[in-house]
Design a protein around this motif. Structure first.
Motif, PDB file in Angstrom:
ATOM      1  N   GLN A   1      -4.603   4.092  13.140  1.00 19.51           N
ATOM      2  CA  GLN A   1      -3.235   4.518  12.896  1.00 19.51           C
ATOM      3  C   GLN A   1      -2.945   5.692  13.820  1.00 19.51           C
ATOM      4  OE1 GLN A   1      -2.286   6.141   8.986  1.00 19.51           O
ATOM      5  NE2 GLN A   1      -0.272   5.187   9.057  1.00 19.51           N
TER       6      GLN A   1
ATOM      7  N   TYR B   1       0.838  -1.187   0.000  1.00 18.99           N
ATOM      8  CA  TYR B   1       0.000   0.000   0.000  1.00 18.99           C
ATOM      9  C   TYR B   1       0.877   1.240   0.000  1.00 18.99           C
ATOM     10  CZ  TYR B   1      -4.011  -2.905   1.288  1.00 18.99           C
ATOM     11  OH  TYR B   1      -5.008  -3.851   1.292  1.00 18.99           O
TER      12      TYR B   1
ATOM     13  N   TYR C   1     -13.746  -3.907   7.577  1.00 18.61           N
ATOM     14  CA  TYR C   1     -12.651  -3.848   8.530  1.00 18.61           C
ATOM     15  C   TYR C   1     -12.582  -2.474   9.179  1.00 18.61           C
ATOM     16  CZ  TYR C   1     -11.228  -7.731   5.585  1.00 18.61           C
ATOM     17  OH  TYR C   1     -11.208  -8.902   4.871  1.00 18.61           O
TER      18      TYR C   1
ATOM     19  N   ARG D   1     -13.863  -4.939   1.169  1.00 20.62           N
ATOM     20  CA  ARG D   1     -13.373  -5.635  -0.018  1.00 20.62           C
ATOM     21  C   ARG D   1     -14.412  -6.619  -0.528  1.00 20.62           C
ATOM     22  NH1 ARG D   1     -11.038 -10.948   0.632  1.00 20.62           N
ATOM     23  NH2 ARG D   1     -11.104 -11.631   2.799  1.00 20.62           N
TER      24      ARG D   1
ATOM     25  N   PHE E   1       3.738   0.795   2.721  1.00 25.92           N
ATOM     26  CA  PHE E   1       3.508  -0.262   3.695  1.00 25.92           C
ATOM     27  C   PHE E   1       3.392  -1.611   2.997  1.00 25.92           C
ATOM     28  CE2 PHE E   1       2.611   2.101   7.533  1.00 25.92           C
ATOM     29  CZ  PHE E   1       2.043   3.285   7.120  1.00 25.92           C
TER      30      PHE E   1
ATOM     31  N   PHE F   1      -4.565  -3.394  12.661  1.00 27.96           N
ATOM     32  CA  PHE F   1      -5.843  -4.070  12.489  1.00 27.96           C
ATOM     33  C   PHE F   1      -6.618  -4.055  13.802  1.00 27.96           C
ATOM     34  CE2 PHE F   1      -8.819  -7.247  11.073  1.00 27.96           C
ATOM     35  CZ  PHE F   1      -8.976  -8.123  12.131  1.00 27.96           C
TER      36      PHE F   1
ATOM     37  N   PHE G   1      -9.704   1.451   1.341  1.00 25.50           N
ATOM     38  CA  PHE G   1      -9.756   2.193   2.589  1.00 25.50           C
ATOM     39  C   PHE G   1     -10.565   3.478   2.407  1.00 25.50           C
ATOM     40  CE2 PHE G   1      -6.738   0.362   5.688  1.00 25.50           C
ATOM     41  CZ  PHE G   1      -6.242  -0.681   4.922  1.00 25.50           C
ATOM     42  N   GLY G   2     -11.273   3.845   3.462  1.00 20.92           N
ATOM     43  CA  GLY G   2     -11.922   5.137   3.497  1.00 20.92           C
ATOM     44  C   GLY G   2     -10.926   6.217   3.869  1.00 20.92           C
TER      45      GLY G   2
ATOM     46  N   GLN H   1       2.618   6.397  12.995  1.00 22.68           N
ATOM     47  CA  GLN H   1       2.905   4.978  13.208  1.00 22.68           C
ATOM     48  C   GLN H   1       2.222   4.110  12.148  1.00 22.68           C
ATOM     49  OE1 GLN H   1       2.515   3.664  17.279  1.00 22.68           O
ATOM     50  NE2 GLN H   1       3.135   5.644  18.077  1.00 22.68           N
ATOM     51  N   LYS H   2       2.330   2.815  12.331  1.00 23.58           N
ATOM     52  CA  LYS H   2       1.802   1.920  11.303  1.00 23.58           C
ATOM     53  C   LYS H   2       0.304   1.734  11.456  1.00 23.58           C
ATOM     54  CE  LYS H   2       2.529  -2.383  13.842  1.00 23.58           C
ATOM     55  NZ  LYS H   2       3.123  -3.738  13.778  1.00 23.58           N
ATOM     56  N   VAL H   3      -0.280   1.190  10.436  1.00 22.37           N
ATOM     57  CA  VAL H   3      -1.701   0.858  10.446  1.00 22.37           C
ATOM     58  C   VAL H   3      -1.893  -0.429  11.246  1.00 22.37           C
ATOM     59  CG1 VAL H   3      -3.661   0.253   8.981  1.00 22.37           C
ATOM     60  CG2 VAL H   3      -1.988   1.938   8.185  1.00 22.37           C
TER      61      VAL H   3
ATOM     62  N   TYR I   1      -9.417  -0.295  11.073  1.00 24.44           N
ATOM     63  CA  TYR I   1      -8.009  -0.170  11.418  1.00 24.44           C
ATOM     64  C   TYR I   1      -7.820   1.146  12.147  1.00 24.44           C
ATOM     65  CZ  TYR I   1      -7.051  -3.705   7.790  1.00 24.44           C
ATOM     66  OH  TYR I   1      -7.013  -4.847   7.023  1.00 24.44           O
TER      67      TYR I   1
ATOM     68  N   PHE J   1      -9.485   4.046  10.269  1.00 29.48           N
ATOM     69  CA  PHE J   1      -9.826   3.773   8.890  1.00 29.48           C
ATOM     70  C   PHE J   1     -10.789   2.590   8.809  1.00 29.48           C
ATOM     71  CE2 PHE J   1      -7.040   6.611   6.760  1.00 29.48           C
ATOM     72  CZ  PHE J   1      -5.834   6.637   7.445  1.00 29.48           C
TER      73      PHE J   1
ATOM     74  N   GLU K   1      -8.483  -7.091  -2.800  1.00 25.62           N
ATOM     75  CA  GLU K   1      -8.061  -5.706  -2.656  1.00 25.62           C
ATOM     76  C   GLU K   1      -8.935  -4.989  -1.634  1.00 25.62           C
ATOM     77  OE1 GLU K   1      -7.950  -3.517  -6.294  1.00 25.62           O
ATOM     78  OE2 GLU K   1      -7.755  -1.586  -5.280  1.00 25.62           O
ATOM     79  N   GLN K   2      -8.278  -4.449  -0.595  1.00 25.46           N
ATOM     80  CA  GLN K   2      -9.019  -3.693   0.405  1.00 25.46           C
ATOM     81  C   GLN K   2      -9.036  -2.224   0.007  1.00 25.46           C
ATOM     82  OE1 GLN K   2      -8.263  -4.289   4.555  1.00 25.46           O
ATOM     83  NE2 GLN K   2      -8.099  -6.502   4.372  1.00 25.46           N
TER      84      GLN K   2
ATOM     85  N   PHE L   1      -4.254   0.642  -2.104  1.00 29.67           N
ATOM     86  CA  PHE L   1      -3.737  -0.651  -2.545  1.00 29.67           C
ATOM     87  C   PHE L   1      -2.900  -0.499  -3.802  1.00 29.67           C
ATOM     88  CE2 PHE L   1      -3.925  -5.208  -3.060  1.00 29.67           C
ATOM     89  CZ  PHE L   1      -3.964  -5.407  -4.430  1.00 29.67           C
TER      90      PHE L   1
END
Lengths: 117, 111
Positions: free
Chosen positions: B37, A35, B33, B95, A88, B45, B102-103, B41-43, B35, B91, B99-100, A45
């Protein structure tokens, strides 16, 4: 639990230089996704890799999935200022007989790419 | 092109208050889903939802969190009693295949 490590954390390049980010999972993956997140934006993506040793290309971007399906890399040739952002990797654990993964992705920490014109 | 939408874009709340973050996934998607963040930092789950029930959740998703799909279009995340450390970008993603999407996220600030 599954961990996904990504290096480097930061990368500063001059426009035109190449860039590579590496991703390593503590466990074998079913597949891996990449991503891109622009500053202030949301993850978008780029690609999914599924097969051991798979290599995919999107214009100047080359994605690789390791033979053991535990590591991956993203290489950008001749970076442009539009490439700036955080890249990512996100791994999905290998599906086994004990359960089904409905798509839980474990993200790496990301590599922040800065491109200087 | 269809996209995931989220409201509000920014939510400011006092510690201990309840918040509901709303998402409208892409209409033909079946997997949803949440998530989060934390800034810089990282995303991470939080939870996945399929067939009107939670399919997976992380250790972050404790009893203070809940998700709901109250109708055919909305997907909500509720935090019952917010803590300072809940401040983050949240977020939603959905899917149909692998492929996800994201909003744009909801930035939650807990004071």
């Amino acid at each position: 639990g599954q961990q996904v490590m990504q290096i480097p954390q930061y990368q500063h390049v001059q426009e035109g230089e190449d860039f590579t980010t590496y991703c390593n999972s503590s466990t074998t993956l079913s597949n891996i996704q990449w991503y891109k997140q622009r500053p202030g934006g949301h993850p978008v993506f780029l690609i999914q890799l599924v097969k051991s040793g798979e290599v995919k290309k999107q214009k100047r971007l080359t994605f690789q999935f390791g033979e053991a399906k535990k590591n991956s890399s993203l290489h950008i040739t001749a970076t442009q200022t539009t490439d700036v952002g955080t890249y990512f990797c996100a791994g999905r654990p290998l599906i086994n007989a004990g359960g089904t993964s409905y798509g839980k992705l474990t993200f790496g920490q990301g590599t922040i790419l800065t491109v200087h014109p | 092109e269809p996209e995931v939408t989220q409201t509000p874009s920014h939510q400011v709340t006092q510690m201990g208050q309840e918040v509901i973050l709303r998402c409208v996934p892409i209409s033909n998607h079946l997997y949803f889903y949440w998530y989060r963040q934390i800034l810089g930092q990282k995303v991470e789950f939080l939870v996945s939802f399929y067939n009107n029930e939670i399919s997976e959740k992380s250790e972050i998703f404790d009893d203070q969190f809940s998700v709901e799909r109250p109708d055919g279009s909305n997907f909500t995340l509720k935090i019952r009693s917010t803590k300072l450390e809940d401040s983050a970008m949240y977020f939603c993603a959905s899917r149909a295949n692998y492929e996800q999407f994201f909003g744009p996220g909801t930035r939650l600030t807990v004071l």
